[in-house]
Each structure stands twice: as structure tokens, then as C-alpha cells.
Design a protein around this motif. Structure first.
Motif, mmCIF file in Angstrom:
data_model
loop_
_atom_site.group_PDB
_atom_site.id
_atom_site.type_symbol
_atom_site.label_atom_id
_atom_site.label_comp_id
_atom_site.label_asym_id
_atom_site.label_seq_id
_atom_site.Cartn_x
_atom_site.Cartn_y
_atom_site.Cartn_z
ATOM 1 N N ARG A 271 -14.089 -6.775 -17.321
ATOM 2 C CA ARG A 271 -12.694 -6.047 -17.453
ATOM 3 C C ARG A 271 -12.292 -7.863 -16.466
ATOM 4 O O ARG A 271 -13.281 -8.171 -15.602
ATOM 5 N N ARG A 275 -9.097 -5.967 -12.562
ATOM 6 C CA ARG A 275 -9.466 -4.193 -12.713
ATOM 7 C C ARG A 275 -10.486 -4.147 -11.887
ATOM 8 O O ARG A 275 -10.415 -2.471 -12.178
ATOM 9 N N ALA A 315 -3.155 -0.405 -16.494
ATOM 10 C CA ALA A 315 -4.741 -0.477 -15.761
ATOM 11 C C ALA A 315 -5.415 0.655 -15.969
ATOM 12 O O ALA A 315 -6.689 1.046 -16.132
#
Length: 327
Positions: A271, A275, A315
Motif C-alpha cells: 500500500r 494508506r 481508504a
């Protein structure tokens, strides 16, 4: 591929002082401080930055390799870490010294005064990271956390020599490291972790400006407590990631280590730094709501809910689809 976590392994003695440290400090007498605070609560917990970060990674489904030095009293702690998913095969156990000890008192304003006894940590300099890399599973990254200074320098040099990305996290040891030592620990790091105070101290110790630091590292991650995290890269506008809010702060000890575990788990899952920081903030808030550094549980649905509440459904969905939540 595995991630090696180097750093201290310790027991934490956490006390609570019901007053305010500031009320006991006299402005004209700070050069002659002699104070005793009567604590009304004591918790004895497992800790140490290396063990804390490795523990968090284990709870998040990874199998981190803990590279640290423990004392003759390590057996129970060893079993605890293994149960959490940590590979302790490379922990050096001293024949004579006790495991390092952290004694910390927290006041009503969440300020802390602490003392750290190194104990067996001093023997970490005898651990050969090259052998770990040769005989353990291939290492994708080595986090060099606060530890015996000679061990930190040795691990950093070995990782660079082997071409293994380094996450530099000198934290508490910045106060005792010399200029050239901090430069060696920082230069060439893929990731650099500091809190806001340590960021300023690192610049003072190295003699480098923030721009010069960024020219030598990949991503500089600076934690700001309740104000979140700042992600900085050379030539780019810094990105601020807000903290995950909570109204139930119990104990701030270990929140920074938990953030690092979450961040590294996000990186391991492929990620983005943003993130990864969001996941780190969610794990840190989970730790804030418990006493001690390894007394929390990771529930995937809870983490996803925290991320969704703080950063939105996109998210949360991105993190939920990551290998961290595969189980």
C-alpha cells in the motif's frame, strides 16, 4: 519475504501520578531537581521498541523476525511473543544479565518521566545480521530501532551491505548518539521514523537541514501525537495524515511503536505511504485505549471501521482488501 525488526526488548514498569509534573517544577531550580512522585497505580508489562513493533506486526498477520538481546529471564516473554506470531529464533539470550527494564511515570496531563536500564540489551552488538539474512527467510526490510548503539550501527551497515532496505528509527537513542553515528544511521534509509521532537533533535545531531535529510532518505515519517502524521519526500509537498480520534485515551505508552507496526504492515502489503500511515494511526489508537504496549487485540473489522470513520470508505476498502486482513 520476511521483515527483520531490530531494537530493544524490555519489561515496562508503568506508574500513574495523579497530579501534574509541571506543578512540582520550580522555574529557578531546574538545575537542582530532586523530586519523588507518589504513584497510585503500577502495571508491569512486556515492552521494548523492537518487541513492541514485532508484536504488532505479528497480530497483523505477518511473521516478523525479532533481532534483539534478552536476559536470563526471557522464557515467559519468549512464549508470549511466539504466540503472537513473532519469530524469536534470532533473539540472543544473555547468560548473566537480566532483560532491559523501562520505568515510566505518567501524570494527569499524559506527560511522562522515564528511566531505561539496558541490561542484556548491551549484548545486542554481538548479533550478526548477515547470518540472520543468510539463514532466515529472505528479508524484505530491516527496521533498525533504538537498541545498543553499536548494534544499531552494525545492523545498519550490514543491511546496506546486503542491499536490504532500511527503516531507520533511532528514537530514544538520539540523545546519546554522536553526529557521525546519527548520520550513518540515517543516510540511505528507505524509511525514517521520528516524532516531532526527535525530528528537530535529529537535525541538531546531524547538522543537516530538513531538506538535506530528505535528500538522503526515501520517506520521512514524523508522528505528531493527536495531530497525526506528516509524510515527507524530497521535492514533494508534505502530506498530513490526521490521527484516528478516540475519546478513551488510557495510556500513551507504546502508541508510537504500534503506529510503526501498522505502517510497516501497510508497506508489506504494497500500500501507499498514505494508506500505510492510516493503518498505523488506527493501530496506534487501539493501543491508546489500553494500558501497556502489548495488551491490545487486533480485530480486523474494528480497524476497518476506525479507518472508515477517520478517512472514508475508499481508504477502508483499500486496506480491507490487503493481505493484512486476508485471515
Amino acid at each position: 519475504m520476511e521483515m527483520a525488526i531490530t531494537g530493544s526488548l524490555a519489561s515496562d514498569h508503568l506508574m500513574v501520578f495523579p497530579g501534574r509534573f509541571a506543578d512540582q517544577l520550580l522555574a529557578g531550580s531546574l538545575d537542582r531537581v530532586s523530586l519523588s512522585f507518589l504513584a497510585d497505580h503500577l502495571d508491569v508489562r512486556r515492552g521494548g521498541v523492537g518487541a513492541n513493533i514485532a508484536f504488532g506486526l505479528g497480530l497483523l498477520g505477518l511473521r516478523p523476525v525479532l533481532v534483539a538481546s534478552a536476559g536470563v529471564d526471557f522464557a515467559e516473554y519468549d512464549a508470549w511473543l511466539r504466540a503472537a506470531g513473532v519469530d524469536t529464533s534470532w533473539v540472543r539470550v544473555s547468560e548473566t544479565l537480566h532483560t532491559a527494564r523501562f520505568v515510566c511515570t505518567t501524570d494527569a496531563d499524559q506527560n511522562q518521566i522515564a528511566t531505561f536500564y539496558a541490561g542484556a540489551m548491551a549484548e545486542a552488538r554481538h548479533i550478526d545480521l548477515r547470518r540472520v539474512a543468510r539463514e532466515a527467510a529472505p528479508l524484505a526490510m530491516v527496521l533498525v530501532g533504538a537498541d545498543d548503539p553499536q548494534a544499531m550501527l552494525r545492523h545498519t551497515a550490514a543491511a546496506h551491505e546486503l542491499g536490504i532496505p532500511v527503516a531507520a528509527d533511532p528514537s530514544q537513542q538520539l540523545a546519546r548518539l554522536e553526529k557521525d553515528e546519527v548520520r550513518l544511521l540515517t543516510d540511505g534509509a528507505r524509511l525514517l521514523f521520528t516524532n516531532e521532537y526527535e525530528a528537530a533533535l535529529l537535525q541538531e545531531r546531524t547538522g543537516w537541514t530538513s531538506r538535506q535529510v530528505l535528500a538522503r532518505v526515501g520517506t520521512w515519517i514524523t508522528t505528531h501525537g493527536a495531530d497525526g502524521v506528516l509524510l515527507s519526500r524530497a521535492g514533494e509537498t508534505p502530506v498530513k495524515v490526521p490521527a484516528v480520534p478516540t475519546e478513551h485515551v488510557v495510556d500513551p505508552t507504546g502508541a508510537g511503536d504500534a503506529f510503526r507496526a501498522g505502517f510497516l504492515a501497510g508497506v508489506a502489503a504494497g500500500r501507499s505511504p498514505v494508506r500505510a500511515a492510516q493503518l498505523g494511526c488506527a493501530v496506534a489508537t487501539t493501543v491508546l485505549e489500553s494500558v501497556g504496549t502489548q495488551e491490545y487485540k487486533i480485530v480486523a473489522a474494528d480497524l476497518v471501521g476506525r479507518v472508515a470513520h477517520a478517512y472514508g470508505p475508499e481508504a477502508a476498502g483499500d486496506l480491507e482488501s490487503s493481505p493484512v486482513f486476508a485471515g
